[in-house]
Design a protein around this motif. Structure first.
Motif, PDB file in Angstrom:
ATOM      1  N   ARG A   1      69.432  10.573  67.087  1.00 49.45           N
ATOM      2  CA  ARG A   1      68.196  10.593  66.776  1.00 49.45           C
ATOM      3  C   ARG A   1      67.705  11.424  65.623  1.00 49.45           C
ATOM      4  O   ARG A   1      66.966  10.794  64.628  1.00 49.45           O
TER       5      ARG A   1
ATOM      6  N   ALA B   1      69.027   9.387  62.653  1.00 54.50           N
ATOM      7  CA  ALA B   1      67.921   8.390  62.453  1.00 54.50           C
ATOM      8  C   ALA B   1      66.670   9.046  61.642  1.00 54.50           C
ATOM      9  O   ALA B   1      66.181   8.109  60.785  1.00 54.50           O
TER      10      ALA B   1
ATOM     11  N   GLN C   1      71.346   3.429  63.869  1.00 61.53           N
ATOM     12  CA  GLN C   1      70.648   2.458  64.752  1.00 61.53           C
ATOM     13  C   GLN C   1      71.440   1.788  65.951  1.00 61.53           C
ATOM     14  O   GLN C   1      71.296   1.967  67.214  1.00 61.53           O
TER      15      GLN C   1
ATOM     16  N   LEU D   1      73.088   4.656  68.170  1.00 55.41           N
ATOM     17  CA  LEU D   1      72.254   5.332  69.226  1.00 55.41           C
ATOM     18  C   LEU D   1      71.719   4.229  70.144  1.00 55.41           C
ATOM     19  O   LEU D   1      71.650   4.650  71.320  1.00 55.41           O
ATOM     20  N   GLY D   2      71.600   2.934  69.867  1.00 55.12           N
ATOM     21  CA  GLY D   2      71.229   2.144  70.804  1.00 55.12           C
ATOM     22  C   GLY D   2      72.395   1.821  71.939  1.00 55.12           C
ATOM     23  O   GLY D   2      72.271   1.862  73.105  1.00 55.12           O
TER      24      GLY D   2
ATOM     25  N   GLU E   1      64.441   1.893  74.565  1.00 54.29           N
ATOM     26  CA  GLU E   1      64.450   2.448  73.132  1.00 54.29           C
ATOM     27  C   GLU E   1      65.878   1.999  72.739  1.00 54.29           C
ATOM     28  O   GLU E   1      65.892   1.674  71.395  1.00 54.29           O
TER      29      GLU E   1
ATOM     30  N   CYS F   1      66.228  -0.034  68.676  1.00 50.59           N
ATOM     31  CA  CYS F   1      67.424   0.441  67.979  1.00 50.59           C
ATOM     32  C   CYS F   1      68.280  -0.416  67.454  1.00 50.59           C
ATOM     33  O   CYS F   1      68.447  -1.161  66.237  1.00 50.59           O
TER      34      CYS F   1
END
Length: 425
Positions: free
Chosen positions: A241, A244, A260, A263-264, A282, A286
């Motif tokens: 995060r 990002a 992204q 993170l996803g 979330e 992402c």
């Protein structure tokens, strides 16, 4: 080296330092790669793309190039193929190894360890060589990373720590799992030390890249140290995060998209442990954002990877919400991926998507009713298991076989519960 004297003394110093290492085969390349503005990430990335052609032409593993000035060396690395920005310890276009002009023993050790770790091994022989060479190569660097010389600039100290962290992470990925955690811990401390050496005038993306590297190492640590997976995944999410927040699509599109995506995927994995559906919401945002960079037209392989992750998230989310519409979206996403991943070109990836598709169909049957989905799920799992077995993928083959057994068991139970209409009037 750009900025070298006409006699090439600085370039020769780097060449000789590398050439003295018997494990390396080094060749000088009398071709400069001019970088007008090293502070422009787009220009750096474009030039690294050009330098990869030279690596391919020379049939080499790695090109070491860069600049020299009164402040010292700024070295960059390029392989023959684009680096995968989603991997841990990636020596991408923005990585710099900064060294003083006078190379002491610690700097010479760093100059040796960094190219070793930067090489992407192309075969098992190279991987075995790295497993043997890299751990002893990093030992002399621990004291330097623990306390970088105050005579070095903040940028040079940060580069020392980032280099050590990358090499330590690479070691963690090479050694047996029982030895990996100690290397990951050393890498994490070095990344955090590099972050502390950022100045107010440094561009935000420098902080973003450090968080990205640390997050990737923590994600890998969760995979190798399974008893602490949740702890490391939660830390990884924190740093993904932060990455990002500091990286932008306009400045570093590939690094931003990788952040992204990872993170996803990490949020998805954390949800599998915690069952927190907000993480999945979330994660979807992402992964869908990453598609702004990796389109099906320009990057079909990477697009398919991201879409496959989206399908997996939708499958879990649809099951948690007991929502047939979300599960249908997972099925649709799998079918789109299968237009790119084919049995002939990418059999294992094709089978992996089939496994996701089969699971989504099975869950759609459970939450949506009807038997058509179950019949299709059985066929899909059969095909996936067949391909996995044919390619020696024992683990995935067992998963597909278990999924197939669940489908067949449910189908048999339904047959037993079927009510026969006697035709009474």
């Amino acid at each position: 080296m750009n900025g070298d004297n006409p006699d090439g003394a600085a370039s020769q110093q780097i060449f000789k330092a590398l050439d003295l290492r018997q494990t390396l085969k080094v060749k000088p390349l009398p071709r400069p790669f001019l970088l007008e503005n090293p502070q422009d990430p787009a220009q750096v990335a474009a030039l690294v793309t050009n330098s990869r052609h030279a690596v391919a032409e020379e049939n080499a593993d790695l090109l070491v190039w860069g600049d020299v000035s009164k402040d010292g060396y700024v070295l960059r690395f390029a392989g023959a193929t684009p680096p995968d920005e989603e991997k841990p310890a990636v020596f991408g276009p923005q990585f710099r190894l900064e060294l003083p002009l006078n190379l002491g023993e610690p700097q010479l050790h760093m100059l040796y360890a960094a190219p070793l770790a930067a090489v992407d091994p192309g075969n098992e022989m190279q991987r075995a060589a790295l497993r043997r060479l890299l751990p002893p190569a990093i030992d002399p660097l621990e004291a330097l990373a623990a306390k970088p010389p105050v005579a070095l600039s903040m940028g040079q100290q940060r580069a020392v720590l980032l280099t050590f962290a990358h090499v330590a992470t690479t070691c963690a990925l090479l050694v047996p799992p029982s030895q990996a955690d100690a290397w990951f811990e050393k890498a994490a401390n070095a990344y955090l030390g590099a972050e502390k050496r950022l100045g107010r005038t440094d561009p935000p993306h420098e902080a973003g890249l450090i968080h990205k590297h640390l997050a990737a190492a923590l994600t890998a640590r969760a995979e190798r140290v399974k008893d602490k997976a949740q702890t490391y995944l939660e830390l990884a999410v924190k740093h993904w995060r932060a990455a990002a927040e500091n990286l932008t699509r306009a400045t570093l599109p590939l690094e931003w998209a990788a952040t992204q995506t990872r993170l996803g995927v990490t949020l998805h994995r954390l949800d599998l442990i915690t069952g927190d559906s907000e993480l999945l919401r979330e994660a979807l945002g992402c992964l869908q954002a990453a598609l702004q960079v990796h389109s099906r037209t320009e990057a079909p392989g990477r697009w398919a990877d991201i879409m496959n992750s989206i399908a997996q998230v939708l499958e879990v989310y649809g099951d948690q919400m007991k929502n047939p519409d979300v599960l249908q979206r997972a099925v649709d996403a799998c079918n789109l991926v299968l237009e790119v991943r084919t049995r002939d070109r990418t059999p294992l990836a094709w089978a992996a998507t089939l496994n996701t598709l089969g699971s989504a169909l099975f869950l759609l049957d459970r939450h949506g009713g009807g038997t058509t989905h179950l019949i299709e799920a059985e066929r899909v799992f059969e095909d996936a298991a067949e391909v996995f077995r044919a390619h020696g993928a024992k683990g995935p083959a067992q998963v597909a076989a278990r999924n197939l057994a669940h489908v067949r068991k449910l189908a048999e139970e339904r047959k037993g519960r079927a009510v026969i209409d006697p035709g009474w009037r």
